[in-house]
Design an enzyme around this catalytic site. Sequence first.
Site, PDB file in Angstrom:
ATOM      1  N   LYS A  94       0.884  -1.171   0.000  1.00  0.00           N
ATOM      2  CA  LYS A  94       0.000   0.000   0.000  1.00  0.00           C
ATOM      3  C   LYS A  94       0.915   1.212   0.000  1.00  0.00           C
ATOM      4  O   LYS A  94       1.571   1.502   0.999  1.00  0.00           O
ATOM      5  CB  LYS A  94      -0.922  -0.003   1.227  1.00  0.00           C
ATOM      6  CG  LYS A  94      -1.745   1.263   1.332  1.00  0.00           C
ATOM      7  CD  LYS A  94      -2.645   1.282   2.553  1.00  0.00           C
ATOM      8  CE  LYS A  94      -3.086   2.714   2.830  1.00  0.00           C
ATOM      9  NZ  LYS A  94      -4.007   2.823   3.967  1.00  0.00           N
ATOM     10  N   GLY A 155      -8.434   9.222   8.874  1.00  0.00           N
ATOM     11  CA  GLY A 155      -8.841   9.387  10.268  1.00  0.00           C
ATOM     12  C   GLY A 155      -9.860  10.483  10.504  1.00  0.00           C
ATOM     13  O   GLY A 155     -10.195  10.781  11.651  1.00  0.00           O
ATOM     14  N   GLY A 183     -10.863   7.853   5.526  1.00  0.00           N
ATOM     15  CA  GLY A 183     -11.854   8.914   5.723  1.00  0.00           C
ATOM     16  C   GLY A 183     -13.245   8.439   6.078  1.00  0.00           C
ATOM     17  O   GLY A 183     -14.118   9.252   6.357  1.00  0.00           O
ATOM     18  N   ASN A 204      -9.812   1.758   9.016  1.00  0.00           N
ATOM     19  CA  ASN A 204      -9.103   1.441  10.253  1.00  0.00           C
ATOM     20  C   ASN A 204      -9.724   2.192  11.431  1.00  0.00           C
ATOM     21  O   ASN A 204     -10.372   1.616  12.296  1.00  0.00           O
ATOM     22  CB  ASN A 204      -7.614   1.797  10.085  1.00  0.00           C
ATOM     23  CG  ASN A 204      -6.742   1.317  11.229  1.00  0.00           C
ATOM     24  OD1 ASN A 204      -5.566   1.056  11.022  1.00  0.00           O
ATOM     25  ND2 ASN A 204      -7.247   1.169  12.438  1.00  0.00           N
ATOM     26  N   THR A 205      -9.544   3.521  11.424  1.00  0.00           N
ATOM     27  CA  THR A 205      -9.891   4.297  12.612  1.00  0.00           C
ATOM     28  C   THR A 205     -11.370   4.193  12.972  1.00  0.00           C
ATOM     29  O   THR A 205     -11.719   4.160  14.160  1.00  0.00           O
ATOM     30  CB  THR A 205      -9.511   5.777  12.394  1.00  0.00           C
ATOM     31  OG1 THR A 205      -8.214   5.834  11.796  1.00  0.00           O
ATOM     32  CG2 THR A 205      -9.479   6.528  13.704  1.00  0.00           C
TER      33      THR A 205
END
Lengths: 256, 65
Positions: A94, A155, A183, A204-205
């Site tokens: 990535k 994030g 996002g 992720n976040t």
Amino acid sequence: MFYGVELGSRLLLGTARYPSPAVLERAIKASGAEVVTVSLRREGGSGRAGQSFWSFIQSFGLRVLPNTAGCHSVKEAVTTAHMARELFDTKWIKLEVIGDDDTLQPDVFGLVEAARILSEDGFEVFPYTTEDLVVAERLIEAGCKVLMPWGAPIGSARGLNNVYGLRALRAHFPDIPLVVDAGLGVPSHAAAAMELGYDAVLLNTAIAEAGDPAEMARAFALAVEAGRAAHLAQPMEPRDMAAPSTPVIGKAVLGG
Amino acid sequence: MRIFLNDDAHDVEPGTLAAALESLGFGGRKIATALNGRFVAAAARPKTALADGDRVEVVAPMQGG
């Protein structure tokens, strides 16, 4: 789907920022993800965190997608990619080349250059990019067979900032796997990306920092599945005026 | 001879990258390395000589998004 690898899940999951490894484990399982992103960082001679994290990730038997997070130059990203390929034993990378510290916006010029260098060296590059069509074209010319445009800054939980741009990207590159990366904040954002015809989402976040990460992982998995099914079912076009859903013909005439 | 490993100064015997890593506790560890900003594969470490002032980066797996 990605460089010849067919995956059962369209949700790719980041492994950072979870309150504990146990919570991460539950979130991974609830998400159904078959690909998890990982990174690499400096470790001292007495440190063992990296070794134990790697054993932990390997225990799931999932495919890993290492990133070049935090890299600001082509040289840094390329060297990091080489270290990741050896460490994680995968050609997948990535590719992040960050251009701005406030927005973590990709430096698309460096990204294209790094993507070309790495593709020529046998890497299978997943570039973290913007929704810019010309940059997308350059990345494909550089050898990328997957594109990962941002939904919003990493994030930020803002969702799809530029739906028009993402839709245009999908329309221009119908045969390139597209992943909305970064996002997303809530499952409806993921569903919206999938409804646009995106092939997958990477997040992720939104899961790691939810009050209940495992439950949020399950919610995102459902949303990704729902959005994909909706895309395949061909949504109707929006229109400005009402159209009665109940047929008017045969309606009783009952006067004023 | 003094090298900088992840920015920290270390005095090591003149020799190879592999030997320096061994002496600093990295033997057998799952790490990747770079020397002066260039990747050095694990297989190349025993053949890579270090010079005074060299900058070595040592990284290990960690969580990522």
